[in-house]
Every structure is written in structure tokens, then in C-alpha cells.
Design a protein around this motif. Structure first.
Motif, PDB file in Angstrom:
ATOM      1  N   ARG A  58     -49.908 -54.729  47.148  1.00 15.03           N
ATOM      2  CA  ARG A  58     -51.209 -54.273  47.656  1.00 15.03           C
ATOM      3  C   ARG A  58     -51.268 -52.758  47.659  1.00 15.03           C
ATOM      4  NH1 ARG A  58     -54.392 -58.194  49.415  1.00 15.03           N
ATOM      5  NH2 ARG A  58     -53.365 -60.204  49.679  1.00 15.03           N
ATOM      6  N   ASP A  59     -52.493 -52.256  47.520  1.00 11.47           N
ATOM      7  CA  ASP A  59     -52.729 -50.794  47.546  1.00 11.47           C
ATOM      8  C   ASP A  59     -51.865 -50.057  46.540  1.00 11.47           C
ATOM      9  OD1 ASP A  59     -54.639 -51.093  49.592  1.00 11.47           O
ATOM     10  OD2 ASP A  59     -53.001 -51.292  51.047  1.00 11.47           O
ATOM     11  N   SER A  60     -51.769 -50.636  45.344  1.00 10.88           N
ATOM     12  CA  SER A  60     -50.920 -50.016  44.319  1.00 10.88           C
ATOM     13  C   SER A  60     -51.625 -48.846  43.626  1.00 10.88           C
ATOM     14  CB  SER A  60     -50.468 -51.057  43.310  1.00 10.88           C
ATOM     15  OG  SER A  60     -51.578 -51.793  42.868  1.00 10.88           O
ATOM     16  N   GLY A  61     -52.914 -48.634  43.878  1.00  7.65           N
ATOM     17  CA  GLY A  61     -53.589 -47.450  43.336  1.00  7.65           C
ATOM     18  C   GLY A  61     -53.843 -47.580  41.842  1.00  7.65           C
ATOM     19  N   ARG A  85     -57.145 -56.081  45.850  1.00  9.28           N
ATOM     20  CA  ARG A  85     -55.813 -55.804  46.419  1.00  9.28           C
ATOM     21  C   ARG A  85     -55.556 -54.308  46.571  1.00  9.28           C
ATOM     22  NH1 ARG A  85     -52.368 -60.175  46.067  1.00  9.28           N
ATOM     23  NH2 ARG A  85     -50.445 -58.982  46.316  1.00  9.28           N
ATOM     24  N   GLY A  86     -56.571 -53.494  46.320  1.00 12.16           N
ATOM     25  CA  GLY A  86     -56.364 -52.047  46.442  1.00 12.16           C
ATOM     26  C   GLY A  86     -55.744 -51.420  45.201  1.00 12.16           C
TER      27      GLY A  86
END
Ligand SMILES: Nc1ncnc2c1ncn2[C@@H]1O[C@H](COP(=O)(O)OP(=O)(O)OP(=O)(O)O)[C@@H](O)[C@H]1O
Ligand SMILES: [Mg+2]
Length: 332
Positions: A58-61, A85-86
Motif C-alpha cells: 500500500r502507498d507505494s507511490g 492502494r495508494g
């Protein structure tokens, strides 16, 4: 700014490892200090994008993808699942479709690429005679042509399903197109494209080894990874055939050529394309990461764009070192 990671397809037999076709790229990426995550290609193709990306943190950019081709609609689902998931695919779904499908890039490259006409299709149904006649007329109504869909040809079934000796012979055009559509089956991408045949410089020695392109598993057009193309009826069998056209594959990132090499079908060919004209066109297209396949006209009058592709799903020729490309991607 966070550094982009690269998504690779997982090995279907060992989901914690990259697919063997991409293991080498994943290793080079790691050696360059980059990070990768794995996605489930079969789930992506099946439209189960959330399931496909469940191993992506998550929040892997920012994210690039390097993998098998996906139909544009599946890429859209992929992008949405990552956003949820970000994560953020650096090639947007509209950008993917623009580089991946001929009608998406043709307008920008018109004049620098063989003249083309296309007939959208809702499924694996061959266009009728009137539609074919109209498309042939848009290309001048006579002379040789090739048949493909929005993404791929069947160049290894050249005489049967790719090459049309004369657009004026509409029954023959209809036969080649019908066979093409039949062979593509449910994997026909977008519709049927007719392109005027142009004579390109050829490698004299007959067809080179025909490695399977990145797209073939993912697009499902050849069904599965084992269905390597045969070399028997290879592309380049048109007028004056004497081996396949010499093509360069140029990898562009943000309008700069970051890797120039041969086409994966002829990985040992040396190529030095003139990029003057195509550089401006790639910038106009505005997609961040694309490939252009270039061939030199047989009469020496310059380089032509055979096709444009999304860089994420273009195959690398064997033997080329993509470290510089991978480093550029994670620095982008
Ligand atoms: N307009 C054309 N004139 C002459 N030859 C052509 C033309 N279009 C395609 N070809 C030949 O047919 C081959 C296949 O065409 P194209 O590259 O468009 O299809 P493809 O199936 O997407 O190939 P790949 O993805 O493997 O590069 C080309 O590499 C070239 O040799
Ligand atoms: Mg090609």
C-alpha cells in the motif's frame, strides 16, 4: 520525490518470484538500487485487478510496469486498482492506449509511417466487403498492403494472414482479413487495420530467429507462453522478399532516446537510425515511456516508423543491456 518502483508479472508457478521472462530485468533493477513488486498477470487479464495487485504494498507511490501486454481496458482496471492502494502508474490508462493501439498514435505519426486505415470491431468478426472496400479506397484502392489489428500482426503467417498483394483485388483482401480475424480469434485487439506496404531495407540472409515478443503471452493472442511463433513463413515475404526488414527499436523516456537497439526478432542486427524526425513526433505524442520501431526505406530515402508501442510492454532484444533504461526509469 519518492523513487518509482517497477511492477513485474509474477511467475505463475512461483508467485513470489518474477516471471522467468522478466527475472533478468528484475535482477538488473535490484543491482541498480531499484525496487520491484509483483503482480498476477493472469488475474489482470481475467479482469480481477484487485486480486492481481494484492502483493503490491500500500502507498507505494509512483510505479512503472514492465510486463506482458494488456488490453487497454485491462490496463485501466490495473491503474484503478493501484490507485485504490495508494499507487500511481506513471503511464496513465489513456497514455497507455495512445501508445499501444495504432489509432491512438497514428494521427501524430501520419506521414512518417505507412498510410493506414482501420475498421473498429466489437469482437472477432471480419468486416464486411463494403467496409473493406471503403478502407482500401482510403489507401488509394490499389497496391500492396499489410493487415494487422490495433496492436499486432500475424507476420509469421505472412501470405495467409498478413500480406495483401493488391488492394484492388477485394476478394483477396477479404480472404486475408478473414483468415487474420479467424486466427486472432477472441484476442483481436480493437479492429482490423490495413496499411500500405512499403519496401524496407532487408537483412540479406533470410528470416532471423523469431523470438516471441513481450506481448504474446499477455495479449493472449497466441494463447500461451509455449506457443512460440514459427519462423517458416516470416515477415518480409512481400515483393522482392529476401529476408526480414531491418528494424531498430528505440526506447524513449520523456522524449529522450534512452536505449537504441535492434528489434527483438533480430537481436544481433546492428542499427543506427536517424532520430531527427521521430524525436519531435514522440514529444508531440506526449507519452512518457514509449518505443518506436524504425525501418530504413529500401531506396535509402530515410527512416520510417513501422510502429509505436508502450515501453512498459515492449520486448527487449536478447543480449541488450537494459541497465541504463532501468536506471532512467527509476530516476524519472
Ligand atoms: N506497412 C508495411 N510495409 C512493409 N512491411 C511492413 C509494414 N508493416 C509491417 N511490415 C512488416 O511486418 C512486420 C510486422 O508488422 P508490425 O511490426 O506492425 O506487427 P507486430 O506484429 O506488431 O510486430 P512486433 O510487435 O513483433 O514488432 C514488420 O516488422 C515489418 O517487417
Ligand atoms: Mg513490429
Amino acid at each position: 520525490m519518492p523513487v518509482p518502483a517497477i511492477l513485474f508479472p509474477a511467475d505463475p508457478l512461483n508467485p513470489r518470484r518474477p516471471d522467468p521472462h522478466f527475472a533478468w530485468e528484475a535482477r538488473l533493477l535490484r543491482e541498480s538500487g531499484g525496487e520491484h513488486h509483483l503482480v498476477d498477470h493472469d488475474a489482470l487479464l481475467a479482469g480481477q485487478a484487485e486480486e492481481a495487485v494484492r502483493r503490491v504494498p500500500r502507498d507505494s507511490g509512483p510505479l512503472w510496469y514492465r510486463g506482458w501486454m494488456l488490453p487497454s481496458a485491462r490496463y485501466r482496471g490495473f491503474g484503478a486498482a493501484l490507485t485504490a492502494r495508494g499507487g500511481n502508474l506513471l503511464t496513465s490508462p489513456p497514455g497507455y492506449a495512445a501508445a499501444h493501439e495504432l489509432p491512438g498514435w497514428y494521427g501524430v505519426f501520419e506521414g512518417a509511417t505507412p498510410a493506414s486505415a482501420w475498421i473498429p470491431s466489437a469482437g472477432p468478426v471480419a468486416p464486411g466487403p463494403a467496409e473493406l472496400a471503403a478502407a482500401a479506397a482510403r489507401l488509394g484502392g490499389s497496391g500492396p498492403a499489410i493487415v494487422k489489428d490495433y496492436v499486432k500482426s500475424r507476420k509469421h503467417e505472412w501470405h495467409e494472414a498478413c500480406y495483401v498483394p493488391d488492394l484492388a483485388d477485394l476478394p483477396a483482401v477479404g480472404r486475408v482479413v478473414a483468415r487474420f480475424v479467424e486466427l486472432q480469434g477472441e484476442f483481436l485487439a480493437g479492429g482490423v487495420v490495413l496499411r500500405r506496404y512499403e519496401e524496407f531495407e532487408r537483412a540479406g540472409g533470410g528470416p532471423e530467429s523469431a523470438d516471441r515478443g513481450t506481448g504474446d503471452r499477455g495479449s493472449g493472442r497466441t494463447g500461451d507462453a509455449a506457443s512460440a511463433r514459427s519462423t517458416g513463413d516470416a515477415a518480409g515475404g512481400g515483393p522482392g522478399a529476401g529476408g526480414r526488414a531491418v528494424e531498430a527499436r528505440v526506447w524513449w523516456l520523456d522524449g529522450r532516446p534512452v536505449l537504441v537497439g535492434p528489434h527483438p526478432d533480430a537481436p544481433h542486427q546492428s542499427v543506427e537510425p536517424d532520430l531527427t524526425e521521430v524525436r519531435a513526433l514522440v514529444r508531440t505524442l506526449g507519452c512518457r515511456f514509449v518505443t518506436t520501431d524504425l525501418a530504413s526505406r529500401a531506396d535509402g530515402s530515410g527512416w520510417r516508423v513501422v510502429e509505436v508501442g508502450d515501453g512498459q510492454v515492449s520486448d527487449l532484444p536478447r543480449g541488450i543491456d537494459p541497465s541504463g533504461l532501468l536506471t532512467a526509469l527509476i530516476a524519472a
